[in-house]
Every structure is written in C-alpha cells, then in structure tokens.
Design an enzyme around this catalytic site. Structure first.
Site, PDB file in Angstrom:
ATOM      1  CE1 TYR A  77      -3.636   2.523   1.346  1.00 33.20           C
ATOM      2  CE2 TYR A  77      -2.506   3.264   2.565  1.00 33.20           C
ATOM      3  CZ  TYR A  77      -3.193   3.400   1.597  1.00 33.20           C
ATOM      4  OH  TYR A  77      -3.783   5.177   1.541  1.00 33.20           O
ATOM      5  CE  LYS A 127      -3.643   5.037  -1.600  1.00 27.35           C
ATOM      6  NZ  LYS A 127      -5.066   5.963  -1.794  1.00 27.35           N
TER       7      LYS A 127
HETATM    8  N1  LIG Z   1      -8.975   5.311   6.282  1.00 25.32           N
HETATM    9  C1  LIG Z   1      -7.147   6.218   6.201  1.00 25.32           C
HETATM   10  O1  LIG Z   1      -6.711   5.505   7.099  1.00 25.32           O
HETATM   11  C2  LIG Z   1      -6.434   6.869   4.968  1.00 25.32           C
HETATM   12  C3  LIG Z   1      -5.787   6.820   5.267  1.00 25.32           C
HETATM   13  C4  LIG Z   1      -4.853   7.591   4.491  1.00 25.32           C
HETATM   14  C5  LIG Z   1      -4.734   7.666   2.929  1.00 25.32           C
HETATM   15  N2  LIG Z   1      -6.169   7.431   3.078  1.00 25.32           N
HETATM   16  C6  LIG Z   1      -6.999   7.492   1.140  1.00 25.32           C
HETATM   17  O2  LIG Z   1      -7.795   8.537   1.421  1.00 25.32           O
HETATM   18  C7  LIG Z   1      -8.922   8.027   0.185  1.00 25.32           C
HETATM   19  C8  LIG Z   1      -9.961   7.568   0.723  1.00 25.32           C
HETATM   20  O3  LIG Z   1      -9.932   6.957   1.720  1.00 25.32           O
HETATM   21  P1  LIG Z   1     -11.361   6.402   2.963  1.00 25.32           P
HETATM   22  O4  LIG Z   1     -10.934   6.237   4.273  1.00 25.32           O
HETATM   23  O5  LIG Z   1     -12.479   7.238   2.767  1.00 25.32           O
HETATM   24  O6  LIG Z   1     -11.558   4.979   1.964  1.00 25.32           O
HETATM   25  P2  LIG Z   1     -13.195   4.473   2.114  1.00 25.32           P
HETATM   26  O7  LIG Z   1     -14.165   4.681   2.299  1.00 25.32           O
HETATM   27  O8  LIG Z   1     -12.506   2.773   1.706  1.00 25.32           O
HETATM   28  O9  LIG Z   1     -12.761   4.806   0.582  1.00 25.32           O
HETATM   29  C9  LIG Z   1     -12.316   4.208  -1.101  1.00 25.32           C
HETATM   30  C10 LIG Z   1     -12.893   3.968  -2.110  1.00 25.32           C
HETATM   31  O10 LIG Z   1     -12.354   3.218  -3.428  1.00 25.32           O
HETATM   32  C11 LIG Z   1     -13.421   2.718  -3.803  1.00 25.32           C
HETATM   33  N3  LIG Z   1     -12.449   1.935  -4.430  1.00 25.32           N
HETATM   34  C12 LIG Z   1     -12.480   0.792  -4.880  1.00 25.32           C
HETATM   35  N4  LIG Z   1     -11.868   0.103  -5.298  1.00 25.32           N
HETATM   36  C13 LIG Z   1     -12.516   0.627  -6.554  1.00 25.32           C
HETATM   37  C14 LIG Z   1     -12.564   0.450  -7.932  1.00 25.32           C
HETATM   38  N5  LIG Z   1     -11.914  -0.890  -8.816  1.00 25.32           N
HETATM   39  N6  LIG Z   1     -12.531   1.179  -8.346  1.00 25.32           N
HETATM   40  C15 LIG Z   1     -13.543   2.145  -8.437  1.00 25.32           C
HETATM   41  N7  LIG Z   1     -13.657   2.427  -6.678  1.00 25.32           N
HETATM   42  C16 LIG Z   1     -13.002   1.811  -6.036  1.00 25.32           C
HETATM   43  C17 LIG Z   1     -14.089   1.841  -3.130  1.00 25.32           C
HETATM   44  O11 LIG Z   1     -15.501   2.437  -3.356  1.00 25.32           O
HETATM   45  P3  LIG Z   1     -16.355   1.054  -3.498  1.00 25.32           P
HETATM   46  O12 LIG Z   1     -17.581   0.974  -3.053  1.00 25.32           O
HETATM   47  O13 LIG Z   1     -16.771   0.628  -4.870  1.00 25.32           O
HETATM   48  O14 LIG Z   1     -15.946  -0.410  -2.682  1.00 25.32           O
HETATM   49  C18 LIG Z   1     -14.333   3.198  -1.804  1.00 25.32           C
HETATM   50  O15 LIG Z   1     -15.161   3.945  -1.492  1.00 25.32           O
HETATM   51  C19 LIG Z   1      -7.928   6.110  -0.564  1.00 25.32           C
HETATM   52  O16 LIG Z   1      -7.331   7.096  -1.829  1.00 25.32           O
HETATM   53  C20 LIG Z   1      -7.343   6.003   0.764  1.00 25.32           C
HETATM   54  O17 LIG Z   1      -6.350   5.170   0.037  1.00 25.32           O
HETATM   55  C21 LIG Z   1      -7.140   6.634   3.714  1.00 25.32           C
END
Ligand SMILES: NC(=O)c1ccc[n+]([C@@H]2O[C@H](COP(=O)([O-])OP(=O)(O)OC[C@H]3O[C@@H](n4cnc5c(N)ncnc54)[C@H](OP(=O)(O)O)[C@@H]3O)[C@@H](O)[C@H]2O)c1
Ligand SMILES: Cc1cc2nc3c(=O)[nH]c(=O)nc-3n(C[C@H](O)[C@H](O)[C@H](O)COP(=O)(O)OP(=O)(O)OC[C@H]3O[C@@H](n4cnc5c(N)ncnc54)[C@H](O)[C@@H]3O)c2cc1C
Lengths: 446, 251
Positions: B157, B161
């Site tokens: 991961y 990133k």
């Molecule tokens: N949460 C954390 O701790 C954290 C920390 C640092 C950075 N981030 C980054 O911030 C961003 C948002 O994260 P979040 O916390 O809001 O997580 P999240 O709610 O899990 O959102 C990620 C989304 O990505 C979508 N996704 C995954 N695979 C996909 C695909 N093949 N095609 C289209 N959509 C897809 C999922 O949609 P589906 O509904 O279709 O599954 C999911 O809703 C991400 O890039 C994550 O890496 C998160």
C-alpha cells in the site's frame, strides 16, 4: 497561441484564456466573431478584484494596446479617446489644458473601457455621479462584429455602462471634462475618535466639498471602535497656491516610491502589522484645515506603491464593498464591530456617502453609505462575508461587481432588482451569449 | 466557477463512496449550492451516498466508474464533464486491505498497484487534458503518509501511495502555468470503512477533520498538506531515521 493565466487584482482564482493583444480594431472584431464556445470578454488593466476580466478556456481581449487619445477640445472640455487608454495617461495629457476627469477611482491604473464596464465612482460621487454620467458617445463592438455608436439616448448605452463587458467591447468614447485652474486640492482633514462621530461629521457639509471620503480603523476595539479620518477637499484655485507652486499650477506630481516584491509570506499583513499601520495612519493626519495637497497625496496615496496587492501574500485577498441606504448605519456599525471581533485585519477601510445613482441597471452607486474593506483569504472570511451579505441585502443594499469575487447569483440578483431588464437588452444584441467571463458564469449574470 | 474563498459550484468525486471524499463534498454542500458528480461502482452504498448529499441540498448525479477498467476512463470523464465545468475533482478511490496478504498474494498485490497507482495515473492524464481545455480547475489527490516513508508493516500500500503522491505533485508542477492547482493530501490514520477493525495509530483523525484540511488547502491553493497538520513534522523526522533504527520502531 499559448493560453495565458489571468487573475484580478485580488490574485485569487486564476484561470487561463487565449489572450488577444492588438491595436487593430479589425483583429478585435475577428476575435469576437470567431470566439469559440466559451466566449470572449474585454480586459483593461485588470484592476477589478475578482474575475470579471478573465474567461477560462475562452478568449480575452487585452484592450491596453488600443490606446490613442484622438482629440481634446479644450474649450468645450471634451476628449475623444480609445478604450484602452489608462486614466493615468489621460489625466497627464489633459492637465496642461486645465482639464480634469470628473470621476477618478482610488487608483489611476484603470482603462477608460474598465471605467465604463464597472461604471466607476470616485470621492466626488455625491457631486459628480459616476463615470457613465460623463460620456456623450461610445463605440461598441457587438457580438455580430459590427460597431454601434451609442449615446445616452440608447438603452444599450446604459446596459454597457456598468455592464461588466458583457454587452460588447467598448472601442472608443467621448468624455466630458471639468475645467480646473490647478492640479492641487485644498484639503480639510478631521480626526474623529469613533465611528459614530465619523459618520455624524461626514453627514454634515458634504455638499460644500467636491471630494469627500473617510478612512476608518478596523483594528481598534472599545470606545474608539471605528475611529477615523475624514478628508474633504475642493480643487485649489490659483490664488490658493503658495507662490512657489503658482508658476506650474498644473504640474502633475506622481512619484512611485517602490514596487512591492512578490515575496510576501502569507502572514505579513497580520494582526500586529495591521495594528501598527492603523495607528500610524490615524496619527499621521491630525485635524487640519485648508492644506494644499497634490493629486497623489490626496487622491492616490497607494499609487506610490506599485503592485501593493502582493503585500497580502500568495493566497490573495478580496475586497468587500457594499452600499446601503441612509438610515442603515447599523449595518456599517455591525461590519466594523465584526471586523474587529473576528480579528480580520484590513488596512484599507473606506467609508463614503454616495449621491443619487444613474439610469444604468447594473450601476453600483445609489444614495447611501458605501463601505469597503480588504480581507486576505483565510479562515473565517467566507463566514464573515456571508453574514454581512444578509444584513446588506436586508437593508436594501448591494455589492459592487468590480470588487466582487465570492457572492452567489442570488445575492447579486437581490441587490440588483433591474438585472432582468439588463439581461433583456443584452440578449437582444448577444442572443448566443458570446460575451462571457468567469464572473458571468459564477454569478449567472447572462 | 470556484470563487475567491474557494467555494466550488461543482465537484467530481472519483471514488464516489469514499467516506473522506463524501465528507469533503458534504462540507462544500453545506457552504453553497453544489452540483456533485459521484463516480463509482454501482452499489447500495453509492445510492445512499447520493441520497445523503441530496438531503444536504446538493444536486447529485452518478457515473459508473471502475478504477481497474482503464479503457473506460476517458468516457467516464466525458460523462462527468457533460453537464458543465468541474471546479474541483477529488481523487478518493483506493484499496488498503490486509498488508501481509498484499505482499504474498500475487493477484492482490497487482490489484492494489493498479487501483492505487495505475488508475490515478490513467485518470490524472485524462483529467489534466479536460481541465486545461476548460481553463481552470482544482484537483485534490488523497495520498497517505504511508507513502512518505514506506514501512515494512504495509509496504505494498505504502509504495503505491508513494507513486501516486509523486505523480500528482509532478502533475501540479506541470499545470502551474495553466491556472489549475493540484493539492496532494497526506492523511494519517482516518477512521473510515477502509480502516475498520484496525487499531488507530497516533494522530488519527475523522473523515470530517480531513475534509476541513482539504477545504482550507483548496482555498489557499496549497500543493501539499498533511491531515492532521502535525504529521508533517513527525514524518519529516521519520524520513531521516536510519534504517536499523527505523526497523525497530513500533510503526
Ligand atoms: N482511511 C485512512 O486511514 C486513509 C489514510 C490515508 C489515506 N487514505 C486514502 O484516502 C482515500 C479515501 O479513503 P477512505 O478512508 O475514504 O476509504 P473508503 O471509504 O474505503 O473509500 C475508498 C473507495 O475506493 C473505492 N474503490 C476501491 N476500488 C475501486 C475500484 N476498483 N473502482 C472504483 N472504486 C474503487 C471504494 O468504492 P466501493 O464502494 O465501490 O468499494 C471505496 O469507497 C483513499 O485513497 C485512501 O487510500 C485513507
Ligand atoms: C487600488 C484600487 C482602488 C480602486 N478604487 C476604486 C474606486 O475608488 N472606485 C471605483 O469605482 N472603483 C475602484 N477600483 C476598481 C476599478 O476602478 C474597477 O475595477 C475598474 O473597472 C478597473 O478597470 P480596468 O481597466 O482595470 O478593467 P478590468 O478590471 O480589466 O475590467 C473590469 C470590467 O470592465 C470590462 N472592460 C474592460 N475594458 C473594456 C472594454 N474596452 N469594453 C468593454 N468592457 C470592458 C471587463 O470586461 C470587466 O468586466 C479600484 C481598484 C483598485 C485596484
């Protein structure tokens, strides 16, 4: 052609456009005729604070190359001038004839076209009205590529005055001028210890002066909230001048002291410097009557500092200017109180009494108080402005489009009840909506 | 058009069900009338996200988007731009999953690389083209501190990133003269469905707090921000810790 990045004076929302810079009227007409789907807009010197002179993804016609002064009639007091001429150039050319532009804004670095597009006002509004009140004729290039010569008898003339470039491109205009004996002012300055004293004092005797404006302090809290300086002046006659200046009474004194470098950290104009500035500015001018001052000292102290907008740092700033009818002094008081409470540091705070407005549907001035403050972009600015918007509109006031950069279409529509009337005139000459700007899209003007 | 204080009139959320992305959209919708385009795989979650935003006053449309279907990305963006300018685009799709599985399961590793790195590159190139044409726009790319110094504990991961972070920082540089700004956001641990069941790391935040950071950074056209802000200092120290010591840190 590589697209060019443009912003307004507040340096806030940059966008890019194809910029056409030419003195060839035929080339300008071609640019209008062949404007793409995102349209075209004229731009002067970009002294509007927000986004009216930019057009993302479209065409912008930089008018500053179209800059000839065609004819001065010293006796009749008129000048026939291209729209790209700056008021600075024009003023320097007219003074030797003893001629004076009746409407001058807080900077001379604006073009005649921009002055018409925003129907600008000066410190003399209560006597002279606004820029559109001094035009006898103008040439407008419309969407079909044709040039119409308009006079105040035409609705399109008044839709163009204050029309933010959205009716067409002003190419040339004939302006009425005043006759003066000297390039100096006889200035009365009064220091007033609070906002209420300032407004009360400004409300008497204004008609005895051609120029009248106050600066207020938006940092100091407590009993001296809104203390300020009221400066009012008339043109000095020859007899008013000291002997040494009588030899060159029409000399134009406009030094530029320094150009502010583009290196300011965001917080330079902060609470501390703002406080110091307010204190110095207030103290610099104790009450004094009948002082002889030159144009720069009296009208345009800021023009001594080139590019001073950089002082607000890389995130840019906005200017919040509104007018409210007389009787709505509470809105002014509330604004000043909220500015000081929220610690928003604004150094340039101006309060002025407008006279009657004119016939132009989108002209800003109307009888009442106008206030403007600078606000660097940062936390809380959006909320503060939203709060003030509501008070301004509830009082029957409105916001100045030349300074506008963040309001909603509803706020503008409520403030300008004749917007639909203006839209009709505009639609009759530009049915396809060729003339468009970032502002017209943001505020859904057309 | 976006205004002087950073209020957009339209927002495209790529990863239309991301909790962080939706928190950003909700924040803007609360400030001003907002048109939102949610690009995501169809699901009940997507329908609910659209309904919630509508209830908050936004005008919402959805576009089917699968990050792994690279060939479809141009058409997805054309649809998203079909109703007018897009003022802000938020890239929020991403996959975390089980870190130990990720480096030992070939299929899973490739999927993470494609969703988290290849797809952002694919979308980024097409997006830049459209934003240059409309002459304005702001992009928010959700990166992660995991990419700032890649750790043993989640290096698949983290490495994806790191790649997308570098791409969007570079894209921002390339678009500087075009009136388009790109803001790379590096959150730490955010409590969302992505991190469900995991133990919160120090300096953890909520989606709403990350959204506040995003809104303020967009208004100031910042290129790079951390959420919460102190992570910047922490990671600038971690970046320089020698490997033998870094290895022993409980992170
Ligand atoms: N949460 C954390 O701790 C954290 C920390 C640092 C950075 N981030 C980054 O911030 C961003 C948002 O994260 P979040 O916390 O809001 O997580 P999240 O709610 O899990 O959102 C990620 C989304 O990505 C979508 N996704 C995954 N695979 C996909 C695909 N093949 N095609 C289209 N959509 C897809 C999922 O949609 P589906 O509904 O279709 O599954 C999911 O809703 C991400 O890039 C994550 O890496 C998160
Ligand atoms: C320090 C400072 C002080 C100021 N003080 C005042 C003041 O006291 N009173 C006041 O009224 N204003 C004031 N202003 C605002 C300024 O006068 C207006 O914004 C003015 O319109 C700027 O002229 P410009 O040539 O820079 O036009 P721009 O800012 O380039 O354009 C302004 C508008 O005019 C249109 N326009 C420009 N040229 C043409 C043309 N040839 N044909 C058709 N449309 C055209 C543009 O499309 C745009 O909508 C001040 C601004 C600054 C920076």
């Amino acid at each position: 052609m590589k697209p060019q990045k443009l912003t307004g004076w507040g340096r806030t929302a940059p966008t890019t456009a194809q910029v056409v810079h030419t003195a060839d009227v035929r080339a300008i007409a071609e640019a209008v005729k062949h404007a793409g789907p995102r349209g075209v807009i004229a731009r002067g010197l970009g002294r509007s604070y927000g986004d009216p002179a930019q057009n993302a993804g479209g065409t912008v016609i930089d008018m500053t190359a179209l800059n000839r002064i065609h004819r001065v009639d010293a006796e009749a007091g008129t000048v026939d001038v291209d729209a790209g001429v700056s008021l600075d150039t024009l003023m320097r050319a007219l003074l030797p004839f003893g001629l004076w532009l009746p409407v001058l804004p807080g900077t001379r670095q604006v073009t005649v076209g921009g002055a018409i597009g925003s129907d600008i006002h000066g410190k003399a509004h209560h006597v002279e009205g606004s820029f559109g009140d001094h035009i006898s004729e103008l040439d407008l290039l419309t969407a079909d590529g044709e040039v119409a010569t308009l006079t105040p008898a035409d609705d399109l003339f008044w839709a163009t005055v204050g029309g933010m470039g959205l009716t067409g491109v002003v190419l040339r205009a004939t302006l009425h001028l005043n006759h003066v004996e000297t390039a100096y002012f006889l200035v009365d300055t009064e220091q007033l210890g609070s906002l209420d004293e300032l407004m009360a004092r400004q409300s008497v005797d204004d008609e005895k002066y051609v120029e009248s404006v106050s600066w207020f302090d938006a940092v100091t809290t407590g009993p001296h909230l809104g203390r300020g300086l009221l400066t009012r002046a008339n043109h000095a006659t020859l007899d008013d001048l000291p002997a040494k200046r009588r030899r060159h009474p029409l000399r134009f004194e406009a030094p530029q002291l320094l150009v502010v470098p583009d290196l300011f950290p965001p917080g330079l104009l902060n609470k501390v410097t703002g406080r110091v500035f307010s204190e110095l500015w207030y103290r610099k001018s104790p009450t004094k009557m009948g002082a002889v001052q030159n144009i720069t000292q009296f009208l345009h102290p800021l023009d001594m500092f080139g590019e001073w907008n950089r002082g607000y740092g890389p995130h840019g700033f906005l200017q919040y200017q509104y007018v409210v009818p007389f009787g709505a002094e509470d809105v002014i008081r509330h604004t000043v109180r909220r500015m000081t409470e929220t610690g928003k540091v604004s150094a340039l705070n101006v309060l002025k009494r407008f006279g009657d407005g004119n016939r132009a549907p989108l002209s800003f001035p109307m009888k009442g108080w106008t206030l403007c403050v600078d606000l660097p972009v940062g936390a809380g600015v959006h909320e503060l402005c939203e709060e003030l918007d509501e008070l301004v509109l509830a009082a029957g006031g409105r916001h100045y489009l030349a300074k506008e950069s963040r309001a909603t279409p509803e706020v503008i529509a409520r403030g300008y009840p004749r917007l639909d009337e203006w839209r009709k005139v505009r639609a009759s000459v530009d049915p396809e909506g060729k003339f468009a700007s970032d502002m017209s899209r943001r505020l859904e003007l057309s | 058009m976006i205004d002087a204080v950073g209020n957009p009139q339209s927002l495209l959320l790529l990863g239309g069900t991301s909790e962080i992305g939706l928190a950003v959209a909700a924040k803007y919708a609360k400030r001003r009338p907002l048109r939102v385009v949610l690009a995501a795989r169809p699901s009940e979650r997507l329908d609910k996200a659209a309904d919630d935003l509508r209830a908050a006053g936004a005008t919402v449309s959805t576009v089917e988007f699968d990050a792994l279907d690279f060939d479809s990305h141009a058409a997805v963006l054309d649809k998203a731009f079909g109703d007018g300018d897009i003022d802000i685009t938020v890239l929020a799709f991403g996959l975390l999953g089980d870190a130990e599985q990720a480096w030992q399961d070939h299929g899973r590793a490739v999927e993470l690389a494609q969703v988290n790195y290849t797809a952002p590159v694919s979308v980024g190139v097409l997006l830049a083209e459209r934003l240059r044409r409309q002459g304005h726009g702001r992009v928010v790319a959700l990166s992660s501190v995991a990419g700032e110094r890649v750790r043993r504990s989640n290096f698949v991961y983290g490495s994806t990133k790191a790649g997308m972070d570098g791409f969007y920082l570079g894209l921002g540089e390339a678009l500087r003269g075009d009136g388009i700004s790109v803001t790379v956001v590096r959150p730490g641990f955010v409590k969302t469905k992505m991190t469900e069941g995991m133990k919160p790391a120090p300096l953890s935040a909520t989606a709403d707090q990350v959204a506040d950071v995003v809104v303020s950074a967009v208004a100031k056209r910042k290129e790079l921000v951390w959420a919460p802000a102190p992570l910047r200092v922490l990671f600038s120290i971690l970046r320089h810790v020698p490997r033998p010591i870094f290895r022993r840190l409980p992170i």
